[in-house]
Every structure is written in structure tokens, then in C-alpha cells.
Design a protein around this motif. Sequence first.
Motif, short mmCIF file in Angstrom:
data_model
loop_
_atom_site.label_atom_id
_atom_site.label_comp_id
_atom_site.label_asym_id
_atom_site.label_seq_id
_atom_site.Cartn_x
_atom_site.Cartn_y
_atom_site.Cartn_z
N ASP A 94 20.69 15.67 0.36
CA ASP A 94 19.50 15.29 0.16
C ASP A 94 19.32 16.39 -1.50
OD1 ASP A 94 19.43 14.45 2.08
OD2 ASP A 94 17.81 15.93 3.08
N ASP A 95 19.68 17.39 -1.98
CA ASP A 95 20.20 18.02 -3.27
C ASP A 95 20.17 16.44 -4.61
OD1 ASP A 95 19.45 20.17 -2.26
OD2 ASP A 95 21.04 20.87 -2.00
N ILE A 96 21.21 15.64 -3.71
CA ILE A 96 22.02 14.80 -4.84
C ILE A 96 20.82 13.71 -4.77
CG2 ILE A 96 23.87 12.89 -5.42
CD1 ILE A 96 25.33 15.46 -4.37
N ALA A 97 20.35 13.45 -4.34
CA ALA A 97 19.10 12.03 -3.72
C ALA A 97 17.73 12.81 -4.95
CB ALA A 97 18.39 12.18 -2.06
N ASN A 98 17.55 14.16 -4.39
CA ASN A 98 16.46 14.49 -4.49
C ASN A 98 16.53 14.87 -6.19
OD1 ASN A 98 15.18 15.02 -2.71
ND2 ASN A 98 15.44 16.56 -1.90
N LYS A 99 18.08 14.70 -6.64
CA LYS A 99 18.01 14.55 -8.12
C LYS A 99 18.02 13.85 -9.12
CE LYS A 99 21.89 16.19 -11.27
NZ LYS A 99 23.15 16.66 -11.03
N ASN A 145 18.22 1.50 -4.95
CA ASN A 145 19.14 0.72 -5.73
C ASN A 145 19.50 1.93 -6.85
OD1 ASN A 145 21.32 -0.94 -6.66
ND2 ASN A 145 19.62 -2.14 -7.29
N ALA A 146 18.43 2.66 -7.45
CA ALA A 146 18.14 3.38 -8.83
C ALA A 146 19.31 4.66 -8.76
CB ALA A 146 17.32 3.36 -9.89
N CYS A 147 18.66 5.04 -7.57
CA CYS A 147 19.31 6.30 -7.25
C CYS A 147 20.63 6.21 -6.70
CB CYS A 147 18.25 6.99 -5.72
SG CYS A 147 18.83 9.25 -5.41
N LEU A 148 21.30 5.73 -6.26
CA LEU A 148 22.04 5.24 -6.13
C LEU A 148 23.16 4.57 -6.79
CD1 LEU A 148 21.94 3.26 -2.26
CD2 LEU A 148 23.06 5.32 -2.62
N ASP A 149 22.81 4.48 -7.97
CA ASP A 149 23.57 3.77 -8.88
C ASP A 149 23.33 4.89 -10.30
OD1 ASP A 149 24.66 1.63 -11.26
OD2 ASP A 149 22.85 2.43 -12.18
N LYS A 150 22.45 5.63 -9.77
CA LYS A 150 22.60 7.02 -11.00
C LYS A 150 23.77 8.62 -10.52
CE LYS A 150 17.79 7.23 -12.72
NZ LYS A 150 17.01 7.63 -12.47
N VAL A 151 23.78 8.46 -8.84
CA VAL A 151 25.11 8.79 -7.81
C VAL A 151 25.72 7.97 -8.60
CG1 VAL A 151 26.04 9.66 -6.05
CG2 VAL A 151 23.34 9.74 -6.31
N TYR A 152 26.62 7.35 -8.27
CA TYR A 152 27.30 6.43 -8.79
C TYR A 152 27.81 6.93 -10.52
CZ TYR A 152 30.42 2.73 -10.66
OH TYR A 152 32.01 1.79 -10.92
N HIS A 153 27.44 6.66 -11.28
CA HIS A 153 27.27 7.33 -12.31
C HIS A 153 27.68 8.42 -13.41
CE1 HIS A 153 27.03 3.07 -13.10
NE2 HIS A 153 27.76 2.57 -13.81
N ASN A 154 27.38 9.62 -12.12
CA ASN A 154 27.31 10.70 -12.53
C ASN A 154 28.07 11.32 -10.91
OD1 ASN A 154 25.34 11.10 -14.79
ND2 ASN A 154 24.41 10.22 -13.13
#
Length: 132
Positions: free
Chosen positions: A61-66, A122-131
Motif C-alpha cells: 500500500d505504501d508503494i501504491a500510494n507513492k 497500469n501507470a502505477c505498476l509501470d512506475k513500480v517496475y521502473h523504480n
Amino acid sequence: MQTNRSELRKLCMTILYQIEIYNQNHIDYETDKVINEVSEIENEFIKEIVYGVITYKKEIDDIANKYLDGWTIDRLGNTDGAILRMGIFELLYTSTPEVVAINEAVELAKIYSDDKVRKMLNACLDKVYHNK
């Protein structure tokens, strides 16, 4: 009965949705019983996803919120939240190829979420992936 991973992910989403409803309504439950209510098959993949998301929920949840632009995961619907948590869990804590984890989450969102939410996930998961 042979079930593919996409179908298993639908079951995981349903289980995580149900658990979230129980938590919101302060209803006691046993995770294994919820799994058995939803899934007729004994499956390690389902257990890995469900128990993983439960175990790492705060971190997820912390990662998602970021990475949710102007949103928080608790503002999403329970189905959308379950899909996003599963996607983040698979990206960060499993050996599932990143492109598969993202694609599977987006495919679930195409079925169960509206277009705006699907794009947000999709945008959130893409950001998680790239970071990561």
C-alpha cells in the motif's frame, strides 16, 4: 482440473476482495477457509499470492500510494485495490516476469475496472517496475 495462471489470478482477486470486505466490516475469518470457499482446487500459486499480499499489505500500500498520482489505494474500489496489490506483489516478491505481472493485472482491470482506473493501475505498476 487444469487451471491456467490467468484464471488463478481471478480467484486470487476474488479471495482478496472478500478478505478486504471482512476486514472493513470487522468480521473474523480464517484465510484458508476463504480460499477454500472461492477455489475448489488446492493450489500453491493461489496461496502464494493471497498470503503474500496479506503479509506485505502495508509495504504494498505504501508503494501504491507513492505512485498513484493524486490518489491513494484506499480510495480505489475493493476489486481495483485487490488487482493493484496483486500486481505489485508479483512485481516485487515473485519470480513472475515483470511484463507478465503488469499485463495480467491490466487484463483483470479491463474486465473488472473502468477505463480510467485501468489506466491508473497500469501507470502505477509501470512506475513500480521502473523504480524497483
